[in-house]
Structure formats: structure tokens, C-alpha cells
Motif scaffolding. Sequence first.
Motif, PDB file in Angstrom:
ATOM      1  N   THR A 141       0.831  -1.212   0.000  1.00 47.98           N
ATOM      2  CA  THR A 141       0.000   0.000   0.000  1.00 47.98           C
ATOM      3  C   THR A 141       0.862   1.258   0.000  1.00 47.98           C
ATOM      4  O   THR A 141       0.596   2.207  -0.751  1.00 47.98           O
ATOM      5  N   ILE A 142       1.907   1.278   0.822  1.00 49.23           N
ATOM      6  CA  ILE A 142       2.791   2.445   0.854  1.00 49.23           C
ATOM      7  C   ILE A 142       3.449   2.643  -0.507  1.00 49.23           C
ATOM      8  O   ILE A 142       3.549   3.777  -1.011  1.00 49.23           O
ATOM      9  N   GLY A 143       3.898   1.557  -1.132  1.00 46.80           N
ATOM     10  CA  GLY A 143       4.496   1.667  -2.462  1.00 46.80           C
ATOM     11  C   GLY A 143       3.536   2.249  -3.472  1.00 46.80           C
ATOM     12  O   GLY A 143       3.899   3.093  -4.296  1.00 46.80           O
ATOM     13  N   ASP A 144       2.284   1.815  -3.411  1.00 50.24           N
ATOM     14  CA  ASP A 144       1.274   2.347  -4.329  1.00 50.24           C
ATOM     15  C   ASP A 144       1.037   3.835  -4.096  1.00 50.24           C
ATOM     16  O   ASP A 144       0.893   4.613  -5.041  1.00 50.24           O
ATOM     17  N   LEU A 145       0.965   4.238  -2.824  1.00 54.22           N
ATOM     18  CA  LEU A 145       0.724   5.642  -2.506  1.00 54.22           C
ATOM     19  C   LEU A 145       1.886   6.520  -2.966  1.00 54.22           C
ATOM     20  O   LEU A 145       1.682   7.661  -3.385  1.00 54.22           O
ATOM     21  N   LEU A 146       3.096   5.993  -2.894  1.00 52.97           N
ATOM     22  CA  LEU A 146       4.267   6.757  -3.332  1.00 52.97           C
ATOM     23  C   LEU A 146       4.269   6.971  -4.846  1.00 52.97           C
ATOM     24  O   LEU A 146       4.942   7.876  -5.339  1.00 52.97           O
ATOM     25  N   ARG A 147       3.539   6.140  -5.577  1.00 52.68           N
ATOM     26  CA  ARG A 147       3.541   6.227  -7.038  1.00 52.68           C
ATOM     27  C   ARG A 147       2.286   6.878  -7.611  1.00 52.68           C
ATOM     28  O   ARG A 147       2.005   6.729  -8.793  1.00 52.68           O
ATOM     29  N   THR A 148       1.549   7.611  -6.794  1.00 50.25           N
ATOM     30  CA  THR A 148       0.309   8.198  -7.296  1.00 50.25           C
ATOM     31  C   THR A 148       0.548   9.434  -8.154  1.00 50.25           C
ATOM     32  O   THR A 148      -0.297   9.813  -8.951  1.00 50.25           O
ATOM     33  N   GLY A 149       1.671  10.111  -7.970  1.00 46.27           N
ATOM     34  CA  GLY A 149       1.941  11.333  -8.724  1.00 46.27           C
ATOM     35  C   GLY A 149       1.485  12.555  -7.949  1.00 46.27           C
ATOM     36  O   GLY A 149       0.317  12.688  -7.600  1.00 46.27           O
ATOM     37  N   GLY A 150       2.413  13.461  -7.661  1.00 48.16           N
ATOM     38  CA  GLY A 150       2.058  14.700  -6.984  1.00 48.16           C
ATOM     39  C   GLY A 150       1.731  14.552  -5.515  1.00 48.16           C
ATOM     40  O   GLY A 150       1.045  15.401  -4.946  1.00 48.16           O
ATOM     41  N   THR A 151       2.181  13.479  -4.862  1.00 43.97           N
ATOM     42  CA  THR A 151       1.926  13.312  -3.434  1.00 43.97           C
ATOM     43  C   THR A 151       2.574  14.452  -2.649  1.00 43.97           C
ATOM     44  O   THR A 151       3.727  14.797  -2.907  1.00 43.97           O
ATOM     45  N   PRO A 152       1.889  15.066  -1.691  1.00 45.05           N
ATOM     46  CA  PRO A 152       2.467  16.164  -0.912  1.00 45.05           C
ATOM     47  C   PRO A 152       3.799  15.755  -0.278  1.00 45.05           C
ATOM     48  O   PRO A 152       3.939  14.622   0.198  1.00 45.05           O
ATOM     49  N   PRO A 153       4.794  16.650  -0.252  1.00 46.17           N
ATOM     50  CA  PRO A 153       6.121  16.310   0.275  1.00 46.17           C
ATOM     51  C   PRO A 153       6.094  15.761   1.694  1.00 46.17           C
ATOM     52  O   PRO A 153       6.796  14.785   1.995  1.00 46.17           O
ATOM     53  N   ASP A 154       5.321  16.369   2.585  1.00 47.28           N
ATOM     54  CA  ASP A 154       5.272  15.894   3.969  1.00 47.28           C
ATOM     55  C   ASP A 154       4.706  14.484   4.047  1.00 47.28           C
ATOM     56  O   ASP A 154       5.157  13.659   4.853  1.00 47.28           O
ATOM     57  N   THR A 155       3.702  14.205   3.223  1.00 45.20           N
ATOM     58  CA  THR A 155       3.114  12.865   3.190  1.00 45.20           C
ATOM     59  C   THR A 155       4.127  11.854   2.657  1.00 45.20           C
ATOM     60  O   THR A 155       4.263  10.752   3.192  1.00 45.20           O
ATOM     61  N   THR A 156       4.845  12.245   1.602  1.00 44.87           N
ATOM     62  CA  THR A 156       5.856  11.360   1.024  1.00 44.87           C
ATOM     63  C   THR A 156       6.924  11.015   2.054  1.00 44.87           C
ATOM     64  O   THR A 156       7.311   9.849   2.208  1.00 44.87           O
ATOM     65  N   ALA A 157       7.412  12.018   2.763  1.00 43.27           N
ATOM     66  CA  ALA A 157       8.429  11.783   3.792  1.00 43.27           C
ATOM     67  C   ALA A 157       7.911  10.838   4.872  1.00 43.27           C
ATOM     68  O   ALA A 157       8.616   9.921   5.318  1.00 43.27           O
ATOM     69  N   ALA A 158       6.664  11.040   5.283  1.00 44.88           N
ATOM     70  CA  ALA A 158       6.079  10.189   6.317  1.00 44.88           C
ATOM     71  C   ALA A 158       5.902   8.757   5.823  1.00 44.88           C
ATOM     72  O   ALA A 158       6.091   7.794   6.584  1.00 44.88           O
ATOM     73  N   LEU A 159       5.556   8.576   4.560  1.00 47.22           N
ATOM     74  CA  LEU A 159       5.402   7.239   3.995  1.00 47.22           C
ATOM     75  C   LEU A 159       6.727   6.485   4.011  1.00 47.22           C
ATOM     76  O   LEU A 159       6.786   5.293   4.354  1.00 47.22           O
ATOM     77  N   TYR A 160       7.812   7.160   3.647  1.00 43.73           N
ATOM     78  CA  TYR A 160       9.125   6.512   3.678  1.00 43.73           C
ATOM     79  C   TYR A 160       9.490   6.103   5.101  1.00 43.73           C
ATOM     80  O   TYR A 160       9.994   4.997   5.341  1.00 43.73           O
ATOM     81  N   ARG A 161       9.248   6.982   6.055  1.00 44.51           N
ATOM     82  CA  ARG A 161       9.596   6.676   7.446  1.00 44.51           C
ATOM     83  C   ARG A 161       8.692   5.594   8.030  1.00 44.51           C
ATOM     84  O   ARG A 161       9.126   4.802   8.867  1.00 44.51           O
ATOM     85  N   ALA A 162       7.438   5.562   7.583  1.00 47.66           N
ATOM     86  CA  ALA A 162       6.539   4.498   8.029  1.00 47.66           C
ATOM     87  C   ALA A 162       7.003   3.150   7.493  1.00 47.66           C
ATOM     88  O   ALA A 162       6.946   2.136   8.203  1.00 47.66           O
ATOM     89  N   ALA A 163       7.481   3.124   6.260  1.00 42.31           N
ATOM     90  CA  ALA A 163       7.971   1.872   5.670  1.00 42.31           C
ATOM     91  C   ALA A 163       9.152   1.319   6.453  1.00 42.31           C
ATOM     92  O   ALA A 163       9.327   0.094   6.561  1.00 42.31           O
ATOM     93  N   ALA A 164       9.964   2.209   7.017  1.00 43.02           N
ATOM     94  CA  ALA A 164      11.130   1.782   7.792  1.00 43.02           C
ATOM     95  C   ALA A 164      10.733   1.088   9.090  1.00 43.02           C
ATOM     96  O   ALA A 164      11.575   0.440   9.734  1.00 43.02           O
ATOM     97  N   LEU A 165       9.471   1.199   9.483  1.00 43.58           N
ATOM     98  CA  LEU A 165       8.983   0.561  10.712  1.00 43.58           C
ATOM     99  C   LEU A 165       8.407  -0.830  10.457  1.00 43.58           C
ATOM    100  O   LEU A 165       8.054  -1.531  11.407  1.00 43.58           O
ATOM    101  N   ILE A 166       8.309  -1.233   9.194  1.00 40.34           N
ATOM    102  CA  ILE A 166       7.718  -2.525   8.854  1.00 40.34           C
ATOM    103  C   ILE A 166       8.773  -3.630   8.965  1.00 40.34           C
ATOM    104  O   ILE A 166       9.853  -3.522   8.384  1.00 40.34           O
ATOM    105  N   PRO A 167       8.502  -4.693   9.701  1.00 38.90           N
ATOM    106  CA  PRO A 167       9.462  -5.803   9.805  1.00 38.90           C
ATOM    107  C   PRO A 167       9.740  -6.421   8.438  1.00 38.90           C
ATOM    108  O   PRO A 167       8.867  -6.473   7.568  1.00 38.90           O
ATOM    109  N   GLY A 168      10.973  -6.886   8.257  1.00 41.44           N
ATOM    110  CA  GLY A 168      11.328  -7.624   7.046  1.00 41.44           C
ATOM    111  C   GLY A 168      11.789  -6.777   5.877  1.00 41.44           C
ATOM    112  O   GLY A 168      12.141  -7.323   4.830  1.00 41.44           O
TER     113      GLY A 168
END
Length: 334
Positions: free
Chosen positions: A230-257
Motif C-alpha cells: 500500500t505504501i508503495g502504491d501511494l508513493l507512485r500516485t503522482g504529486g503526493t504532498p512532500p510531507d506525506t511522502t516523507a512520512a510514507l518513507y519513514r513508516a515503511a522503515a517501521l515494517i518488519p522484514g
Amino acid sequence: MNPQQQEQFEREQAGRTLPSSPAPEPAAGRVAARRVHFLSETDRQIRARSYRPMLRPGRRWSLALGTAVAAAASVAVLSLGSGSPAAPGKVPPASAASVQLLERAALVAAATSQTKVRAGQYTYIKTVGHTSVLSETKTGEMALLRQDESMEQWTPVDGSAQTLQRKNGSDTLLPGTPGQGNLNSPTYNLLDGLPTDPEALLKHISDDAEENHGAGSDSTTGPHQEAFVTIGDLLRTGGTPPDTTAALYRAAALIPGVDVVPDAVDAAGRHGVAVVRTHDGERIEWIFDESTVRLLGERTVLVQDNTWGKAGTVVTSVALIDSGIVDEAGQTNY
């Protein structure tokens, strides 16, 4: 002649021209039971994997079986994640290398100036890529075919109209009721309203993943992998707000594996370093430019042999070519 009579006639005709079977033919009741089992399993998997509109290329494919009588071949498009669930076990936290790379990407995103967006505008995205189709030939052999999924797409930032998609020069309005969207088909406004605290954002995404892919859901994906997808899909939507993009990357870093692969190639042939997660015999890779840490694309690679091919086979791949905010659907300059 009714269908049962037609089938019996064809069996008799075949019996006159073909050698006898080395094994006795199963009883009619057993054949019927097999058919019922097959259809029920197909229906179960379709219900377990809800259809997600193709608003973004690379979205994991829902199982879709079609029945057709054709002289050339019979084709079935199947879910790549339709294998048995992975054996239970403790998954390690994200590797240090992946956390470092995702933090670099987050810092670059956070430093990007945010575009002023007005009601009535559209997010624009252009991608090239492919997915895979299993085709059964007349000889009964399975062949893996590539299906082009290159496209351009315009989605209203406020969900006030349907999404316009252009593939092979043809424009199509995607089905669905206009609105704010959801995590599977978001608008810019929905993305702009997501939590920017990484833990809160991951919880928001994981709650949805747990509901649809957790215990008792019949899903073989699992909530951790679904959150990563889901995070990967959201990152590829086009024009995602910068703050949201940064938060998505940091959220992904919390996922095991989550881990890193040092070299991966996107659908446009560009090399980069990839943040990856492996599940059920396939590895999803987010490919970044090693210097700028810009997201180049995503692909799915087999890590073990299965029906779809040998380990190392790239079954889906998408490359981001362009994206931005435009004033009208069909506009490509911004």
C-alpha cells in the motif's frame, strides 16, 4: 440436443478415434464434485482479494478467471500472491541499510517545495511497464507472456470527477464514484490529510491491512506485506504532498522484514538501489536513483521457482516517467 447429451456424444466420438485411457474414467459424480470444488475455490479467492481499480500500474493483480472457447489458447490472469501462506515465524525488523536509505529519501522529499493546489486541478502521472499473463497453449503447456501496462493518468485532486486514463492512445474514464477516494485509490486531498507522524501513519495503513489481510481473512498476503504494498502504491500516485511522502518513507522503515538490494533495474532500464520486502516467494522492490534517492519505479521478482517462472523472473515492473499537478485532464505540461 441439451448440454449433457452434447457432452456424451463428444465422449462417444472421441472413444471411436482415440486409444483407450490407461486409467479408468472417474465416475460422473466425482467429476461434478471436482467442478464444484474448483468453482468454489475460485469464488473464495475472488472474494478474499477484492478488486482494486487500476489507478496505478503495478498494483497487485486480483485473480480473474475467464472461460472462452478459442482455437489458439486459453489465457488466465492470476494473482501473483496466490500461493500458500508463508510459514509462521518471527520476522526481523527492517535492516539498518533500508532504514538509512528510506531516511535519505524522506529528507529529500521533506525538502521539496510543495505545489499550491486548487480545487478542480488534476494529479498527472506517466508510467511505462508490464505485468505478466499465464497462457495455456493447445498442447497444455504454460507460457509466461508480458502484457504492456504503460499509461498516462489524470485524477482530480478533490475527487470531483472520474479519473481519465490513456493507454495506447485511447482515453478511458475509470469506473468508480467520484469522491475523496481511499487508500487503494486516493486523491491528492486524501493524501494531504493523512497523518504525517510515521507511527500514526503506519497504524492507519496497518489497521486497513489487518482488516482485509489479517487472521481469518483468507488472505495469503498478510498485514505487513500489504502495508508495504500500500505504501508503495501511494508513493507512485503522482504529486503526493512532500510531507506525506516523507512520512510514507519513514513508516515503511517501521515494517518488519524490509531490506535493501544493491542493484535493480526499472521498466525504463534505469539502474538503482532498491528497498525490498520478500513474502511468499516474491520480492517487491522500490527502486531509487542511488545519487538523488528519487523513486524510479517498482518491480516484483520471483525468489523461488513457481508456476510463474524461475527464481529471478521479473513478473511485474513499472517505471515513473513524469508526474505533477495540471489544470485539466489530458494536459501534460505543468
